[in-house]
Design a protein around this motif. Structure first.
Motif, PDB file in Angstrom:
ATOM      1  N   GLN A 231      34.643  29.738  38.367  1.00  0.00           N
ATOM      2  CA  GLN A 231      34.526  28.935  39.574  1.00  0.00           C
ATOM      3  C   GLN A 231      35.481  29.430  40.658  1.00  0.00           C
ATOM      4  O   GLN A 231      36.607  29.864  40.355  1.00  0.00           O
ATOM      5  CB  GLN A 231      34.835  27.475  39.260  1.00  0.00           C
ATOM      6  N   PRO A 232      35.062  29.386  41.915  1.00  0.00           N
ATOM      7  CA  PRO A 232      35.952  29.808  43.003  1.00  0.00           C
ATOM      8  C   PRO A 232      37.275  29.061  42.962  1.00  0.00           C
ATOM      9  O   PRO A 232      37.317  27.844  42.797  1.00  0.00           O
ATOM     10  CB  PRO A 232      35.152  29.458  44.257  1.00  0.00           C
ATOM     11  N   GLY A 233      38.347  29.812  43.096  1.00  0.00           N
ATOM     12  CA  GLY A 233      39.684  29.236  43.061  1.00  0.00           C
ATOM     13  C   GLY A 233      40.347  29.292  41.714  1.00  0.00           C
ATOM     14  O   GLY A 233      41.570  29.133  41.615  1.00  0.00           O
ATOM     15  N   ASP A 234      39.566  29.510  40.640  1.00  0.00           N
ATOM     16  CA  ASP A 234      40.154  29.605  39.312  1.00  0.00           C
ATOM     17  C   ASP A 234      40.932  30.915  39.174  1.00  0.00           C
ATOM     18  O   ASP A 234      40.473  31.967  39.640  1.00  0.00           O
ATOM     19  CB  ASP A 234      39.079  29.582  38.232  1.00  0.00           C
TER      20      ASP A 234
ATOM     21  N   ILE B 254      30.728  38.654  42.020  1.00  0.00           N
ATOM     22  CA  ILE B 254      31.778  37.706  42.367  1.00  0.00           C
ATOM     23  C   ILE B 254      32.875  38.473  43.082  1.00  0.00           C
ATOM     24  O   ILE B 254      32.989  39.693  42.926  1.00  0.00           O
ATOM     25  CB  ILE B 254      32.332  37.011  41.093  1.00  0.00           C
ATOM     26  N   ARG B 255      33.642  37.770  43.887  1.00  0.00           N
ATOM     27  CA  ARG B 255      34.762  38.399  44.578  1.00  0.00           C
ATOM     28  C   ARG B 255      36.075  37.911  43.995  1.00  0.00           C
ATOM     29  O   ARG B 255      36.129  36.888  43.299  1.00  0.00           O
ATOM     30  CB  ARG B 255      34.708  38.102  46.090  1.00  0.00           C
ATOM     31  N   VAL B 256      37.123  38.644  44.294  1.00  0.00           N
ATOM     32  CA  VAL B 256      38.461  38.293  43.845  1.00  0.00           C
ATOM     33  C   VAL B 256      39.359  38.183  45.073  1.00  0.00           C
ATOM     34  O   VAL B 256      39.322  39.045  45.959  1.00  0.00           O
ATOM     35  CB  VAL B 256      39.025  39.347  42.864  1.00  0.00           C
ATOM     36  N   ALA B 257      40.131  37.122  45.127  1.00  0.00           N
ATOM     37  CA  ALA B 257      41.092  36.927  46.208  1.00  0.00           C
ATOM     38  C   ALA B 257      42.491  36.809  45.608  1.00  0.00           C
ATOM     39  O   ALA B 257      42.652  36.748  44.387  1.00  0.00           O
ATOM     40  CB  ALA B 257      40.744  35.669  47.005  1.00  0.00           C
TER      41      ALA B 257
ATOM     42  N   ARG C  38      45.796  34.362  45.848  1.00  0.00           N
ATOM     43  CA  ARG C  38      46.311  33.091  46.326  1.00  0.00           C
ATOM     44  C   ARG C  38      47.595  32.777  45.575  1.00  0.00           C
ATOM     45  O   ARG C  38      47.629  32.863  44.339  1.00  0.00           O
ATOM     46  CB  ARG C  38      45.284  31.976  46.074  1.00  0.00           C
TER      47      ARG C  38
ATOM     48  N   TRP D 226      39.323  33.899  41.391  1.00  0.00           N
ATOM     49  CA  TRP D 226      37.928  34.148  41.711  1.00  0.00           C
ATOM     50  C   TRP D 226      37.611  33.546  43.066  1.00  0.00           C
ATOM     51  O   TRP D 226      38.080  32.474  43.407  1.00  0.00           O
ATOM     52  CB  TRP D 226      37.018  33.544  40.635  1.00  0.00           C
ATOM     53  N   ALA D 227      36.805  34.258  43.832  1.00  0.00           N
ATOM     54  CA  ALA D 227      36.508  33.827  45.200  1.00  0.00           C
ATOM     55  C   ALA D 227      35.011  33.835  45.462  1.00  0.00           C
ATOM     56  O   ALA D 227      34.264  34.529  44.778  1.00  0.00           O
ATOM     57  CB  ALA D 227      37.215  34.734  46.208  1.00  0.00           C
TER      58      ALA D 227
END
Length: 374
Positions: free
Chosen positions: A293-296, A362-365, A367, A373-374
């Motif tokens: 999930q995004p942000g995980d 999926i993208r990676v950011a 933070r 995951w982004a």
């Protein structure tokens, strides 16, 4: 030239002389005339202030005068490149779309490709350079700590694809790379022209800290590629240090590339395309199976960098390597830059299309100084 920080308020660079990524950050700070002091992570301040902020023991880290903590060389460079109203002497991101995409290509190759070379030459030849390495790893600490750190670093070789089957190919690659880089640096002081870019900072990491400093690979570099060694010196200097080139240094052609670059691009294509293609297949299966999930966070603990293993190859030799989401973070930067028509055409001409005309599942950011995951 203006400085990014007042001279009486330097930033702190937490790092070590033999650290690959510290070398990359240090070179950037020097070239951009950013006042800094370097401290080892064994200094009490690292445990007191830095570790709570980043949640793991990792270098380099930059601590700003206001207490802001920045980890990872990409984030460090982007912070200073993006500061409003405080220009740097030599912007690290090329304005030309073709050169920007090439810079990101070298950035990806330095991590996916040259980390393997660097770690092989450091640890496969431990007996020949043990005294040097033990002294380096004891910097700021003690012999017992050095022993534990060296053992941990040596254990990473299988994950990087360094084994008896791949070692001949790794060494062949190193000699080929030195020859092609030496030809390029006979004409240009830096990878993409007259000033350093993120391409130079990325490649400098392994080509200095391991390959240009450890006795065995350094000896090879000095014997076979004196201009590459000179570039290593140039990148570690606080100015452009291009006295061996005519002024002004030659500029890249506007409608193509100099003859010195295609051999380098051919080697990168040969070594990166199969590897990244297999990693992409793994990533698609991973996303389908795990539904991140995004942000995980990309891993369950910040110090873990690998989400699985992939069967792939290096210069035609099969190996099993670890999959790091950080490489996806770098790859998407290349893909984004490669969407420009001029970059797309350039990459197509050099058999690099599979690295830019691709959709990641999926993208990676980054933070709070970790990958998510982004």
């Amino acid at each position: 030239m203006p400085m990014t920080q007042p001279p009486n308020r330097p930033v702190t660079l937490w790092g070590l002389p033999h650290s690959l990524y510290t070398g990359r950050a240090r070179a950037y700070l020097r070239k951009q005339r950013i006042a800094y002091v370097e401290r080892a992570p064994t200094d009490p301040g690292f445990a007191e202030r830095v570790m709570p902020a980043i949640g793991r023991a990792i270098i380099p880290v930059v601590e700003l005068p206001d207490g802001t903590i920045i980890q990872d060389t990409v984030d460090i460079i982007d912070h200073f490149e993006g500061e409003d109203g405080v220009p740097v002497p030599h912007p690290a991101y090329p304005g030309d779309a073709r050169l920007l995409a090439l810079a990101h290509l070298f950035e990806l190759y330095a991590v996916v490709g040259l980390t393997r070379h660097a770690m092989h030459y450091r640890w496969s030849y431990l007996a020949e350079q043990e005294a040097f390495l033990r002294d380096a790893f004891a910097t700021g600490g003690d012999a017992e700590r050095a022993e534990a750190t060296m053992a941990r670093m040596h254990s990473y070789l299988p994950m990087l694809g360094v084994d008896p089957a791949t070692i001949p190919a790794i060494e062949e690659s190193y000699h080929e790379l030195l020859a092609d880089l030496d030809a390029h640096f006979a004409v240009y002081p830096f990878l993409l022209g007259a000033t350093p870019s993120i391409a130079d900072y990325a490649m400098f990491g392994p080509l200095f800290a391991h390959l240009g400093r450890d006795p065995v690979p350094l000896g090879i570099m000095q014997r076979e590629a004196p201009r590459v060694f000179r570039w290593v010196e140039r990148m570690h200097a606080p100015d452009l240090d291009s006295v061996d080139f005519a002024q002004p240094a030659p500029a890249f052609p506007e409608d193509g590339l100099p003859d010195t670059l295609p051999p380098l691009l051919a080697q990168i294509a040969r070594e990166l395309v199969p590897d990244m293609t297999d990693r992409l297949a793994f990533l698609r299966d991973y996303v389908a199976g795990h539904q991140p999930q995004p942000g995980d966070p990309v891993t369950d603990k910040p110090h873990r960098r690998v989400i699985g293993q992939v069967e792939t190859s290096f210069r035609g030799v099969d190996y099993t390597g670890g999959v790091q989401p950080y490489t996806v973070f770098l790859w998407q930067r290349l893909i984004d830059a490669g969407r420009h028509p001029a970059a797309t055409a350039l990459f197509a001409a050099h058999e690099l299309t599979p690295l830019v005309e691709v959709e990641l599942p999926i993208r990676v950011a980054r933070r709070d100084n970790i990958e998510v995951w982004a």
